[in-house]
Design an enzyme around this catalytic site. Structure first.
Site, short mmCIF file in Angstrom:
data_model
loop_
_atom_site.label_atom_id
_atom_site.label_comp_id
_atom_site.label_asym_id
_atom_site.label_seq_id
_atom_site.Cartn_x
_atom_site.Cartn_y
_atom_site.Cartn_z
N ARG A 131 0.80 -1.26 0.20
CA ARG A 131 -0.05 -0.01 0.18
C ARG A 131 0.93 1.26 -0.05
NH1 ARG A 131 -3.27 3.23 4.63
NH2 ARG A 131 -3.76 4.70 3.25
N HIS A 175 -3.12 10.77 0.15
CA HIS A 175 -2.94 10.77 1.65
C HIS A 175 -2.20 11.70 2.27
CE1 HIS A 175 -1.29 7.51 4.50
NE2 HIS A 175 -1.16 8.21 5.11
N GLU A 220 -7.87 8.17 5.75
CA GLU A 220 -8.36 8.79 6.99
C GLU A 220 -8.45 10.28 6.88
OE1 GLU A 220 -4.95 8.68 10.03
OE2 GLU A 220 -5.24 6.42 10.05
N ASN A 345 -7.77 1.57 9.36
CA ASN A 345 -6.47 1.79 10.11
C ASN A 345 -6.76 1.78 11.54
OD1 ASN A 345 -5.70 2.46 7.44
ND2 ASN A 345 -5.08 4.61 7.91
N TYR A 348 -5.62 1.96 18.22
CA TYR A 348 -5.98 1.73 19.69
C TYR A 348 -7.32 2.25 19.80
CZ TYR A 348 -5.22 6.74 18.59
OH TYR A 348 -5.05 8.01 17.98
N GLU A 413 -3.88 -0.30 7.81
CA GLU A 413 -2.65 0.22 8.77
C GLU A 413 -2.82 -0.60 10.30
OE1 GLU A 413 -1.92 4.12 9.17
OE2 GLU A 413 -2.20 4.71 6.94
#
Ligand code: FCB
Length: 522
Positions: A131, A175, A220, A345, A348, A413
């Site tokens: 990617r 990106h 994102e 992606n 957490y 990701e």
């Protein structure tokens, strides 16, 4: 929202900023809340201990893609070579005080010249998917007009070499490196940028579409809109809630326009986006916190997904500031794009709590999006402070599977930063990074066993690289980069990942420990 770069909570936007806005700007359509659907249990009941039993081996389906991910600005360098135009990240990183230690991506990993070495690294790691992103200002130096042939040639060579190495080129079209000329014309808050994006996608699809089958439109969206237009910590460094709201709507329009532009050129292409996701857990079991967790989920995970797949903004928001976002009649249909896969992606989880009435009145962002978000505190922290919480990957993958009718998913990701150092022999013994990927892969495997249709996993990142506002201070790579010499060196984690990719299995910890202790001594 990413800790250290995505502090929604501590936004400097205050009530006074709100008060300064023209009356009527926030006219809203009230929607019902979805609090009852809150997923999972509360943060407090989830164990910080090893969340998945990694003792035994797990196997992945045949043809599962094992990959790594990078982004143009973070690795390429060559910031003004071969006709490339200036991007907002060039401008931002050249502005004193914006990036840690004054670092820039001018040279980064010099991948613009060393891409053959990078492909060789991937071959050594037995990878089947790469990617990477295309730099928009390499293709259109000023953000519009015909393609810069030298820029196209670079990616064309890269794609050909990947195909020859039997590595899938998995291409991100945006990106974060918007041509500066488009920022000068208003940037993402300017509705016209959506059409500019579609034109750029059309050019790239025509030039490379015969060899690329899998495309990611945006990386994102929430992160670049929030950090770039509200938080101000990323390019272009603005801090305006209005810009943030407008940009988010343009991006939703642009995502769909890009999707249709690509499909118009290549009907058979598989087209998705990569979303920054995080499992939102309520801070307590109270009804208010559960509702806050739903708002967190809507804002963090589906703000750019529901518009594409369902033609609406998420319902869990208290209300939609339509006027401020400049939503026009017919726009909800224009945002629709039946994405072929959902890129996730995930690093957490996020803990969500309900703000008090007073807090809401005192903070524009909390007034619009009434949820206080913070990072989890129970799990171990990676080197950059992000909590390691594999369960978050399980929770998100299963929830997206449930809520979006069992879509194809790609993990675009996941990874961790540690301050790796070379030992006396030059090796980088990052067993802690192996542990991270092993646990996240177990979480993913469990989600797949529970019905999720996941096609691939991309470790962030192939190489240590330019980590945005953190400069070169955070190392995420499976390969180490000596930024003085540009020498690459595969870390222990990269060697471990190579075995995973070759065998399509993650060996159990007991098995690998036994193997290590019974290995012949030289
Ligand atoms: C993600 C970005 C990627 C990288 C990792 C660490 O949010 O998409 O470029 O910076 O974080």
């Amino acid at each position: 929202m990413r800790r250290t770069r995505r502090e929604f909570l501590q936004s400097a936007v205050t009530a006074s900023a709100l008060a300064a806005l023209p009356a009527g700007l926030f006219s809203a359509c009230t929607v019902s809340s979805n609090a009852a659907r809150t997923a999972g249990s509360t943060a407090l009941s989830r164990s910080p201990a090893r969340q998945f039993d990694t003792a035994s081996e797990i196997a992945f389906p045949k043809n599962f893609f094992w990959g790594t991910a990078t982004a143009a600005y973070q690795i390429e360098g060559a910031w003004k070579e071969d006709g490339k135009g200036e991007s907002i990240w060039d401008r931002f990183s050249h502005t004193p005080g914006k990036i840690k230690n004054g670092d820039t991506g001018d040279l980064a990993c010099d991948s613009y010249h060393r891409w053959r070495e990078d492909i060789a690294l991937m071959r050594t790691m037995n990878l089947t998917s790469y990617r990477f992103s295309i730099s928009w200002p390499r293709i259109q130096p000023n953000g519009s007009g015909s393609a810069n042939s030298k820029g196209v040639d670079y990616y064309s060579r890269l794609v050909d070499a990947l195909l020859e190495a039997h590595i899938r080129p998995f291409v991100t079209l945006y990106h974060w490196d918007l041509p500066q000329a488009l920022e000068d014309a208003g940037g993402w808050p300017n509705r016209d940028t959506a059409s500019r994006f579609a034109d750029y996608v059309d050019l790239v699809a025509r030039a490379l579409g015969d060899r690329i089958s899998d495309w990611i439109l945006l990386n994102e969206p929430l992160a670049f809109i929030y950090d770039g237009y509200l938080g101000g910590t990323h390019a272009p460094g603005r801090s305006s809630i209005l810009d943030f709201l407008r940009a988010s709507h343009t991006v939703n329009l642009g995502q769909a326009a890009g999707f249709h532009a690509l499909k118009a050129v290549r009907q058979s292409a598989r087209v998705g986006s990569a979303f920054s996701m995080s499992a939102c857990e309520p801070a307590t079991d109270s009804a208010e916190d559960r509702k806050a967790a739903e708002r967190c989920h809507a804002l963090t995970n589906t703000w750019f997904l529901e518009p594409a797949l369902k033609g609406r903004y998420p319902e869990a928001m208290a209300f939609l500031p339509e006027t401020a976002m400049q939503i026009k009649p017919g726009d909800l249909d224009k945002m629709r794009a039946p994405l072929d896969f959902i890129g996730i992606n995930l690093y957490y989880r996020t803990i969500a709590a309900a703000p008090g009435a007073f807090e809401r009145v005192g903070n524009a962002q909390q007034w619009l999006f009434p949820v206080k978000m913070s990072e989890g505190q129970q799990g171990p922290k990676a080197g950059n402070g992000w909590e390691v919480w594999p369960l978050a990957l399980y929770d998100i993958v299963t929830r997206i599977t449930r809520d979006f009718n069992h879509p194809h998913i790609e993990i675009t990701e996941s990874g961790c930063a540690y301050s790796d150092v070379q030992d006396a022999s030059g090796a980088i013994n990052d067993t802690i990074r192996i542990d991270y990927h092993r646990q996240y892969l177990h979480a993913l495997h469990q989600a797949m066993a529970d019905g999720a249709d996941v096609r691939g996993y991309h470790a962030w990142s192939l190489l240590d690289n330019f980590e945005w506002a953190e400069g070169f201070s955070q190392r995420f790579g499976l390969a180490y980069v000596d930024f003085k010499t540009q020498q690459r060196m595969i870390k222990e984690s990269g060697k471990w990942y190579a075995k995973v990719a070759a065998s399509n299995r993650v060996a159990g910890t007991l098995t690998s420990e036994r193997a290590a202790t019974s290995a012949p001594q030289s």
